[in-house]
Design an enzyme around this catalytic site. Structure first.
Site, PDB file in Angstrom:
ATOM      1  N   SER A 131       0.799  -1.234   0.000  1.00 62.58           N
ATOM      2  CA  SER A 131       0.000   0.000   0.000  1.00 62.58           C
ATOM      3  C   SER A 131       0.832   1.284   0.000  1.00 62.58           C
ATOM      4  O   SER A 131       0.282   2.353  -0.280  1.00 62.58           O
ATOM      5  CB  SER A 131      -0.935   0.020   1.205  1.00 62.58           C
TER       6      SER A 131
ATOM      7  N   LYS B  94       0.687   3.314  -3.049  1.00 61.04           N
ATOM      8  CA  LYS B  94      -0.483   4.152  -3.352  1.00 61.04           C
ATOM      9  C   LYS B  94      -0.136   5.643  -3.315  1.00 61.04           C
ATOM     10  O   LYS B  94      -0.738   6.455  -4.012  1.00 61.04           O
ATOM     11  CB  LYS B  94      -1.617   3.855  -2.361  1.00 61.04           C
TER      12      LYS B  94
ATOM     13  N   TYR C 289      -1.812  -2.958 -11.104  1.00 58.87           N
ATOM     14  CA  TYR C 289      -1.906  -2.683  -9.661  1.00 58.87           C
ATOM     15  C   TYR C 289      -1.078  -3.681  -8.851  1.00 58.87           C
ATOM     16  O   TYR C 289      -0.365  -3.299  -7.918  1.00 58.87           O
ATOM     17  CB  TYR C 289      -3.380  -2.715  -9.238  1.00 58.87           C
TER      18      TYR C 289
ATOM     19  N   TYR D  22      -4.502   3.343   7.404  1.00 64.91           N
ATOM     20  CA  TYR D  22      -5.826   2.718   7.283  1.00 64.91           C
ATOM     21  C   TYR D  22      -6.760   3.241   8.381  1.00 64.91           C
ATOM     22  O   TYR D  22      -6.723   4.425   8.707  1.00 64.91           O
ATOM     23  CB  TYR D  22      -5.733   1.189   7.360  1.00 64.91           C
TER      24      TYR D  22
ATOM     25  N   VAL E  38       0.996  -3.872   3.769  1.00 64.87           N
ATOM     26  CA  VAL E  38       0.860  -5.174   4.435  1.00 64.87           C
ATOM     27  C   VAL E  38       2.117  -6.050   4.387  1.00 64.87           C
ATOM     28  O   VAL E  38       2.144  -7.107   5.013  1.00 64.87           O
ATOM     29  CB  VAL E  38      -0.334  -6.007   3.931  1.00 64.87           C
TER      30      VAL E  38
HETATM   31  N1  GLN Z   1      -1.556  -5.218  -2.501  1.00 67.04           N
HETATM   32  C1  GLN Z   1      -2.316  -5.120  -1.305  1.00 67.04           C
HETATM   33  C2  GLN Z   1      -3.783  -5.284  -1.585  1.00 67.04           C
HETATM   34  O1  GLN Z   1      -4.291  -4.725  -2.501  1.00 67.04           O
HETATM   35  C3  GLN Z   1      -2.047  -3.806  -0.643  1.00 67.04           C
HETATM   36  C4  GLN Z   1      -2.831  -3.658   0.626  1.00 67.04           C
HETATM   37  C5  GLN Z   1      -2.068  -3.086   1.747  1.00 67.04           C
HETATM   38  O2  GLN Z   1      -0.834  -2.998   1.778  1.00 67.04           O
HETATM   39  N2  GLN Z   1      -2.823  -2.711   2.747  1.00 67.04           N
HETATM   40  O3  GLN Z   1      -4.484  -5.962  -0.889  1.00 67.04           O
END
Ligand code: GLN
Length: 308
Positions: A64, A67, A192, A244, A262
Site C-alpha cells: 500500500s 499508493k 496494480y 488505514y 501489508v
Molecule cells: N496489494 C495489497 C492489496 O491490494 C495492498 C494492501 C495493503 O498494503 N494494505 O491488498
C-alpha cells in the site's frame, strides 16, 4: 539530529523488536507468508545523511505504500480536477479492502486514494499505452526519487497477488459498473499488483519519505521531483488515511504523516526535517507493522517529531 545518535536508534529497534511476537505476517497474499516475523529495521534520512539500525539491506514490497507514489504520478499526469472526480478526499474508518462505502455512498467513487478501491481508481489514471509502459513510468519516477536505478518489482509476489486478488477484482468490477473505472479489469489488476510488488529497502523508503517531507525536492540534488502542491496533498492523505483505519490513533500517538503496507513497510515524512523507512512484517489486526508503529512512537517522543 537523529543521525548523530545512532546508538539510541539501535537500542530503540532492540526494544521495539520485542513486540513482533504480538503480530502476524500477512498471509492473504500467499507469497508474503514466508517473511521473517521478527525482522525489524529502520533508516532515517535527514539533510543528506542517513542513519539506520537492523538489517537495512533486506528488501520488501511496497504494497500500500505504492499508493502514495501512484497518486503523485496520476496527479502529475491528469491534474487535481480529473483525479478527484474519480476518487474522494475523505477517510473511511473502514479496513483498507472494504467494499461497503462504495455501495452506501453516492456517487460511488471511492472515498480516498489510500484504500484499495481508491488506489485502483488512481492506478487506472496512470498514463501509458501498456502495462509495461505505465509500470515503467512509475519505476522511473521511483528511481528518480531514490537515486536507485536498480529498483524493480518482485515477479513472484505480483503473480501471487494477481492470482488471489478476488476482492480487489470485485472492487474493480463494482467501480466499472458505476463508470469510475473505464479500462479492462485484468489489465488494471495486472498493473496494480505489479505496482504493489515494487521492491525496496528501508533506505530507499527513507529517501522517498524525505522528498515528500522536503516539499518535493530531491534529497541530494534539491531538484524538484514532485510539485510542491502535490507533495502537500500526499502528506495530507498520509495523515488522514495513511495508516488505514488506525490513522486517527496514530495521529494522536505519533503525529507524523506516514503510510504503511501489508508487507510490513512504513514510510514516514516529518515536514522539512526527516524521511523514515521501516520494515517490520509482524502486523496488527488492521494491517500495520506492530513494532514499526511502536518505533515511530518512541522516535516521535524523543525527537519531538509530531507535526501537531
Ligand atoms: N496489494 C495489497 C492489496 O491490494 C495492498 C494492501 C495493503 O498494503 N494494505 O491488498
Amino acid at each position: 539530529m537523529i543521525c548523530n545518535d545512532r546508538e539510541t536508534l539501535r537500542v530503540m529497534v532492540e526494544e521495539a523488536n520485542k513486540l513482533t511476537k504480538h503480530g502476524k505476517v500477512a498471509d492473504y497474499i500467499p507469497a508474503l507468508k514466508t517473511a521473517d516475523r521478527d525482522a525489524l529495521s529502520i533508516a532515517v534520512y535527514e539533510e543528506g545523511t542517513c542513519a539506520s539500525a537492523g538489517d537495512i539491506q533486506e528488501k520488501f514490497t511496497l504494497q500500500s505504500i505504492s499508493k502514495v507514489l501512484s497518486l503523485a504520478l496520476a496527479l502529475m499526469d491528469n491534474g487535481e480536477e480529473e483525479v478527484f472526480s474519480r476518487v474522494g478526499m475523505e477517510p473511511t474508518g473502514d479496513p483498507f479492502n472494504s467494499i461497503i462505502k462504495l455501495e452506501t455512498h453516492s456517487p460511488s467513487k471511492p472515498l480516498n486514494p489510500m484504500i484499495n478501491a481508491g488506489a485502483l481508481s488512481v492506478t487506472s489514471m496512470i498514463h501509458g499505452g501498456s502495462v509495461e509502459e505505465r509500470l515503467g513510468r512509475l519505476l522511473t519516477f521511483i528511481h528518480e526519487l531514490t537515486g536507485n536505478p536498480s529498483i524493480s518489482y518482485n515477479e513472484e509476489v505480483a503473480k501471487s497477488e494477481y492470482e488471489t486478488a478476488d476482492l480487489n477484482r470485485a472492487l474493480v468490477y463494482f467501480m466499472k459498473q458505476h463508470g469510475v473505472i473505464n479500462e479492462n479489469s485484468e489489465t488494471l489488476l495486472e498493473l496494480y499488483t505489479k505496482q504493489c510488488a515494487i521492491e525496496v529497502n528501508c533506505e530507499d523508503l527513507a529517501k522517498i519519505g524525505y522528498v515528500i517531507a522536503n516539499e518535493g525536492l530531491h534529497a541530494e540534488s534539491q531538484r524538484p521531483v514532485i510539485p510542491l502542491h502535490i507533495a502537500r496533498i500526499l502528506k495530507t492523505f498520509m495523515v488522514t488515511c495513511g495508516m488505514y483505519n488506525a490513522s486517527g490513533e496514530f495521529a494522536i500517538r505519533v503525529g507524523i504523516p506516514a503510510k504503511s503496507g501489508v508487507s510490513g513497510g512504513i514510510m514516514a515524512s516529518v515536514p522539512h526535517r526527516v524521511g523514515i523507512g521501516i520494515y517490520g512484517p509482524a502486523l496488527d489486526e488492521k494491517g500495520n507493522s506492530v513494532a514499526g508503529m511502536q518505533l515511530l512512537e518512541v522516535l516521535s517522543q524523543r525527537y519531538d517529531l509530531s507535526i501537531f
